[in-house]
Design a protein around this motif. Structure first.
Motif, PDB file in Angstrom:
ATOM      1  N   VAL A 141       0.787  -1.302  -0.151  1.00  0.00           N
ATOM      2  CA  VAL A 141      -0.049   0.127   0.063  1.00  0.00           C
ATOM      3  C   VAL A 141       0.786   1.407  -0.025  1.00  0.00           C
ATOM      4  O   VAL A 141       2.058   1.197   0.589  1.00  0.00           O
ATOM      5  N   ASP A 142       0.381   2.397  -0.840  1.00  0.00           N
ATOM      6  CA  ASP A 142       1.232   3.471  -0.656  1.00  0.00           C
ATOM      7  C   ASP A 142       0.793   4.102   0.654  1.00  0.00           C
ATOM      8  O   ASP A 142      -0.150   4.298   0.984  1.00  0.00           O
ATOM      9  N   ALA A 143       2.044   4.945   1.212  1.00  0.00           N
ATOM     10  CA  ALA A 143       1.968   5.826   2.417  1.00  0.00           C
ATOM     11  C   ALA A 143       1.291   6.827   1.985  1.00  0.00           C
ATOM     12  O   ALA A 143       1.139   7.280   1.050  1.00  0.00           O
ATOM     13  N   ALA A 144       0.797   7.386   3.293  1.00  0.00           N
ATOM     14  CA  ALA A 144       0.239   8.701   3.170  1.00  0.00           C
ATOM     15  C   ALA A 144       1.144   9.770   2.989  1.00  0.00           C
ATOM     16  O   ALA A 144       0.684  10.901   2.403  1.00  0.00           O
ATOM     17  N   ASP A 145       2.464   9.671   3.410  1.00  0.00           N
ATOM     18  CA  ASP A 145       3.605  10.767   3.086  1.00  0.00           C
ATOM     19  C   ASP A 145       3.667  11.092   1.860  1.00  0.00           C
ATOM     20  O   ASP A 145       4.502  11.834   1.378  1.00  0.00           O
ATOM     21  N   ALA A 146       3.469  10.191   0.740  1.00  0.00           N
ATOM     22  CA  ALA A 146       3.785  10.320  -0.616  1.00  0.00           C
ATOM     23  C   ALA A 146       5.049   9.985  -0.937  1.00  0.00           C
ATOM     24  O   ALA A 146       5.554  10.225  -2.070  1.00  0.00           O
ATOM     25  N   GLU A 147       5.836   9.543   0.016  1.00  0.00           N
ATOM     26  CA  GLU A 147       7.130   9.068  -0.428  1.00  0.00           C
ATOM     27  C   GLU A 147       7.483   7.592  -0.052  1.00  0.00           C
ATOM     28  O   GLU A 147       8.653   7.096  -0.445  1.00  0.00           O
ATOM     29  N   THR A 148       6.667   6.888   0.513  1.00  0.00           N
ATOM     30  CA  THR A 148       6.983   5.712   0.574  1.00  0.00           C
ATOM     31  C   THR A 148       5.742   4.608  -0.309  1.00  0.00           C
ATOM     32  O   THR A 148       4.730   4.343   0.187  1.00  0.00           O
ATOM     33  N   PRO A 149       6.159   4.540  -1.302  1.00  0.00           N
ATOM     34  CA  PRO A 149       5.117   3.780  -2.365  1.00  0.00           C
ATOM     35  C   PRO A 149       5.177   2.135  -2.056  1.00  0.00           C
ATOM     36  O   PRO A 149       6.072   1.818  -1.545  1.00  0.00           O
ATOM     37  N   LYS A 172      -7.974   4.349   0.921  1.00  0.00           N
ATOM     38  CA  LYS A 172      -8.204   5.289   1.924  1.00  0.00           C
ATOM     39  C   LYS A 172      -7.871   6.751   1.717  1.00  0.00           C
ATOM     40  O   LYS A 172      -7.015   7.106   2.151  1.00  0.00           O
ATOM     41  N   GLY A 173      -8.325   7.161   0.485  1.00  0.00           N
ATOM     42  CA  GLY A 173      -8.364   8.649   0.071  1.00  0.00           C
ATOM     43  C   GLY A 173      -6.959   8.812  -0.389  1.00  0.00           C
ATOM     44  O   GLY A 173      -6.550   7.927  -0.989  1.00  0.00           O
ATOM     45  N   ASN A 174      -6.515  10.194  -0.381  1.00  0.00           N
ATOM     46  CA  ASN A 174      -5.466  10.475  -1.112  1.00  0.00           C
ATOM     47  C   ASN A 174      -4.021  10.759   0.085  1.00  0.00           C
ATOM     48  O   ASN A 174      -4.420  11.122   1.128  1.00  0.00           O
ATOM     49  N   ASP A 175      -2.982  10.806  -0.690  1.00  0.00           N
ATOM     50  CA  ASP A 175      -1.866  11.129  -0.080  1.00  0.00           C
ATOM     51  C   ASP A 175      -1.701  12.567   0.128  1.00  0.00           C
ATOM     52  O   ASP A 175      -2.440  13.589  -0.383  1.00  0.00           O
ATOM     53  N   LYS A 176      -0.580  13.322   0.796  1.00  0.00           N
ATOM     54  CA  LYS A 176      -0.697  14.561   1.262  1.00  0.00           C
ATOM     55  C   LYS A 176      -0.352  15.348   0.022  1.00  0.00           C
ATOM     56  O   LYS A 176      -0.672  16.575   0.235  1.00  0.00           O
ATOM     57  N   THR A 177       0.071  14.866  -1.217  1.00  0.00           N
ATOM     58  CA  THR A 177       0.175  15.547  -2.446  1.00  0.00           C
ATOM     59  C   THR A 177      -1.243  15.806  -3.088  1.00  0.00           C
ATOM     60  O   THR A 177      -1.492  16.316  -4.081  1.00  0.00           O
ATOM     61  N   GLY A 178      -2.192  14.840  -2.624  1.00  0.00           N
ATOM     62  CA  GLY A 178      -3.685  14.804  -3.298  1.00  0.00           C
ATOM     63  C   GLY A 178      -3.685  13.757  -4.182  1.00  0.00           C
ATOM     64  O   GLY A 178      -4.740  13.698  -4.894  1.00  0.00           O
ATOM     65  N   ARG A 179      -2.712  12.928  -4.467  1.00  0.00           N
ATOM     66  CA  ARG A 179      -2.925  11.865  -5.396  1.00  0.00           C
ATOM     67  C   ARG A 179      -3.551  10.695  -4.507  1.00  0.00           C
ATOM     68  O   ARG A 179      -3.196  10.441  -3.437  1.00  0.00           O
TER      69      ARG A 179
END
Ligand SMILES: C[S@@+](CC[C@H](N)C(=O)[O-])C[C@H]1O[C@@H](n2cnc3c(N)ncnc32)[C@H](O)[C@@H]1O
Length: 357
Positions: free
Chosen positions: A255-263, A326-333
């Motif tokens: 799973v992609d992390a919400a921080d947008a840095e840990t895919p 679960k929604g978007n990461d902090k960059t909106g992706r």
């Protein structure tokens, strides 16, 4: 609150089957899917282009058979000058109609623009609202109310524009009339972050391009997305990869992390910062896996080949072959999850390339 599944009252949602924990939800709101489309992002350029052509064919008339507070109708009225009408089973604002059962004949003379209720048959039981939706599922082979709604709308009108769950793309719902679908990443609804797209359907028997877009950006056709997901692997045998093995030599962050840095990523177990003791038979997000027949010297190459294949798939599909999470990461992706079926195919393809070396 503790309650067995058989004795639950309407709207008592099961939170933990193991501990028999439930919580009370608004049963009417959930069973009627009363979440309104308060943002206008669904009416982007490609959808507007489709709608203008459809309106020209239908005398400028729009019907929303699941009209709620009328947000969609107000927008097509103000932006496109459409003449609008609504129906709903509740609320008292529109003529009452059970649009999951049938639509009036006048629907034939209008473009349908709607956001129907979403409710999966299996989650209706968990949410304690199965009895409220039972008559619809009993009369249909579909597994979600939005698909039943689509069936009714497509029977009733030549043109349907529907805001529906993004999972429609991988659902196998017939797409022979699908002209385009645009995935909307920004929030559309006031009180849910359900990942959605807007699907535009044309008349029976006319060419339907099945173009899939991310917002206004074309990504692929639906058959192309399905082909990307099928990942044509030379398969070394189904038993060669075991998931959810705490001692496995490969780690998977699925799973992609919400921080947008840990895919999403495959790791050598030694490099994966996740406690193996947390891996369960049911783990779906973080895990270890084992490829028993692979020599240790090839493990590193397998991991990097798998990550390369995953990267290619993500780029070619604009991420749309991965489930939303679960929604978007902090960059909106939109965050994504790699299901194990696709992870397995990726590993099989990587194994085939590593075995050749
Ligand atoms: C997701 S809301 C969408 C409302 C509106 N289209 C919008 O996008 O803001 C779904 C609406 O469908 C209505 N609804 C649910 N089941 C229905 C049924 N069987 N027949 C007609 N309307 C229904 C609900 O009352 C609710 O207003």
């Amino acid at each position: 609150m503790v309650s067995g599944s058989l004795t639950r009252n309407i709207g008592e949602m099961l939170v933990s089957a193991e501990h028999g924990r439930t919580t009370q939800i608004d049963a009417d709101k959930v069973s009627r899917g009363a979440y309104f489309t308060t943002d206008a992002a669904w009416l982007n350029e490609p959808v507007e282009g489709f709608l203008r052509a459809a309106l020209a064919a239908k005398g400028g008339r729009v019907l929303d058979p699941f009209a709620g507070d009328g947000h969609l109708l107000a927008l097509v009225e103000s932006r496109l000058g459409a003449t609008t009408a609504g129906l709903d089973i509740a609320g008292g604002r529109w003529p009452t109609n059970d649009s999951l059962l049938s639509l009036p004949a006048e629907a034939r003379d209008a473009v349908i623009v709607t956001n129907p209720p979403y409710l999966a048959n299996h989650s209706a039981s968990r949410k304690g609202v199965a009895s409220l939706a039972a008559e619809y599922f009993a009369a249909s082979a579909q597994d979600n109310l939005y698909k039943i709604a689509l069936d009714r709308c497509l029977e009733a009108s030549d043109f349907v524009v529907a805001v529906i769950p993004e999972t429609f793309l991988l659902s196998g719902y017939p797409a022979d009339r699908l002209v385009l679908a645009s995935v909307i990443e920004s929030p559309l609804f006031a009180d849910t972050d359900a990942p959605a797209l807007v699907a535009c359907f044309g008349p029976v028997g006319q060419p339907a391009a099945q173009n899939i877009l991310l917002g206004s950006e074309p990504i692929a056709t639906l058959p192309e997305l399905q082909r990307i997901r099928s990942v044509n692997a030379e398969r070394p045998g189904r038993d060669a990869i075991h998931f959810n093995v705490p001692t496995g030599r490969i780690g998977l962050r699925a799973v992609d992390a919400a921080d947008a840095e840990t895919p999403i990523r495959f790791y050598l177990a030694a490099d994966f910062d996740y406690p193996a003791s947390k891996v369960r038979h049911s783990s779906r997000l973080m895990t270890y896996l084992e490829v028993p027949n692979l020599e240790p010297a090839k493990l590193g190459r397998l991991v990097s080949a798998a990550n390369d294949i995953l990267g290619d798939i993500r780029a070619a599909s604009g991420d749309l072959v991965l489930a939303p999470f679960k929604g978007n990461d902090k960059t909106g992706r939109r965050r994504r999850r790699l299901d194990y079926a696709l992870a397995r195919k990726i590993l099989e393809l990587a194994l085939a390339s590593v075995s050749k070396l």
